[in-house]
Design a protein around this motif. Structure first.
Motif, mmCIF file in Angstrom:
data_model
loop_
_atom_site.group_PDB
_atom_site.id
_atom_site.type_symbol
_atom_site.label_atom_id
_atom_site.label_comp_id
_atom_site.label_asym_id
_atom_site.label_seq_id
_atom_site.Cartn_x
_atom_site.Cartn_y
_atom_site.Cartn_z
ATOM 1 N N GLY A 216 0.802 -1.203 0.000
ATOM 2 C CA GLY A 216 0.000 0.000 0.000
ATOM 3 C C GLY A 216 0.843 1.265 0.000
ATOM 4 N N LEU A 217 1.900 1.283 0.802
ATOM 5 C CA LEU A 217 2.760 2.459 0.874
ATOM 6 C C LEU A 217 3.482 2.705 -0.443
ATOM 7 N N LEU A 218 4.006 1.649 -1.068
ATOM 8 C CA LEU A 218 4.794 1.809 -2.285
ATOM 9 C C LEU A 218 3.940 2.144 -3.503
ATOM 10 N N THR A 219 2.666 1.790 -3.463
ATOM 11 C CA THR A 219 1.785 2.103 -4.592
ATOM 12 C C THR A 219 0.980 3.378 -4.359
ATOM 13 N N GLY A 220 1.227 4.043 -3.240
ATOM 14 C CA GLY A 220 0.516 5.283 -2.961
ATOM 15 C C GLY A 220 -0.874 5.097 -2.423
ATOM 16 N N ASN A 221 -1.193 3.882 -1.920
ATOM 17 C CA ASN A 221 -2.501 3.609 -1.320
ATOM 18 C C ASN A 221 -2.315 2.998 0.061
ATOM 19 N N PRO A 222 -1.781 3.759 0.998
ATOM 20 C CA PRO A 222 -1.464 3.185 2.309
ATOM 21 C C PRO A 222 -2.704 2.742 3.066
ATOM 22 N N SER A 223 -2.521 1.670 3.831
ATOM 23 C CA SER A 223 -3.598 1.144 4.664
ATOM 24 C C SER A 223 -3.178 1.274 6.124
ATOM 25 N N GLY A 224 -3.890 2.116 6.870
ATOM 26 C CA GLY A 224 -3.568 2.294 8.273
ATOM 27 C C GLY A 224 -3.724 1.017 9.078
#
Length: 253
Positions: A216-224
């Motif tokens: 998620g972080l590397l694709t720009g869609n982080p998941s908290g």
């Protein structure tokens, strides 16, 4: 020397010692980077088109290969720690009044730096194969933080496993489960595409939230949620590894 600076000085000496050992056997770092890179090439070019992951496969696979880079660098640490325990070097350190914690900390920091080199190599090859990230600088920083936390946790667990083993040969085998766990996670294919039993294991084992957090972080869609779960697993594993290694060190040293 103050009571605070003495352990830090001892730890830096142990770190230099471990670096000298690594410099004499650079194949350790080479193997830690080579195997994940080979797996990345195989999965992208041989199996990539067979998996329906809903995105470019290299973008999906790279976070899992980062976990492999972390796992493949652990075997040499377990062997090195066990060699220290079984070949008498610890008794020499006791005579020299070296801080006990410094011996363990030196191995942990050296392992983390080895992992940093192999992880950077895997990411570099990933970009060469077409990986593209939409992550912001802050999200890249978050991904680096998750990688560092994972390296720290697995390093402490590996130190504990290495000291608990009876021989250097058996110490190297103790890290095999850590090498295999990424393959039974969402590293290669989504967990929901797996069969019954394996799917549930993949969903709830510690490496899956770490991989999903990185993805998620590397694709720009982080998941908290995934990031919180990843950091919680890392904290728990690090605590278990630290307490186990200190207890074993006190008993065997």
């Amino acid at each position: 020397m103050s009571t605070l600076s003495a352990p830090l000085a001892d730890a830096s000496i142990m770190l230099r010692r471990n670096f000298k050992h690594t410099a004499r056997t650079p194949v350790t770092i080479f193997n830690a980077a080579l195997m994940p890179i080979m797996m990345l090439l195989i999965f992208v070019y041989v199996f990539g088109n067979a998996f329906n992951v809903g995105e470019k496969y290299i973008n999906y696979a790279l976070p899992g290969m980062i976990l492999l880079a972390i796992s493949y660098g652990l075997s040499s640490t377990a062997v090195s720690v066990n060699s220290d325990m079984t070949k008498g070097i610890i008794n020499r350190f006791k005579v020299m009044d070296v801080s006990r914690g410094a011996v363990l900390t030196g191995h942990v920091v050296a392992t983390m730096l080895t992992i940093a080199i192999s992880t950077a190599a895997v990411i570099g090859v990933g970009f060469a194969l077409g990986f593209r990230s939409a992550a912001s600088p802050l999200e890249w920083l978050g991904a680096i933080g998750v990688i560092a936390a994972t390296a720290f946790a697995t390093a402490w667990l590996t130190v504990a496993l290495g000291m608990a083993a009876k021989t250097p040969e058996s110490a190297g085998m103790t890290t095999v489960p850590l090498i295999m766990l990424p393959f039974v996670s969402s590293a290669v294919v989504p967990a929901h595409q797996m069969g019954q039993g394996i799917r549930q294991f993949a969903e709830y084992q510690p490496f899956t939230p770490i991989i999903e957090s990185l993805r998620g972080l590397l694709t720009g869609n982080p998941s908290g949620g995934y990031t919180a779960a990843a950091l919680a697993w890392c904290a728990g594993i690090a605590l278990v590894g630290y307490l186990w290694s200190r207890a074993t060190f006190s008993r065997r040293a």
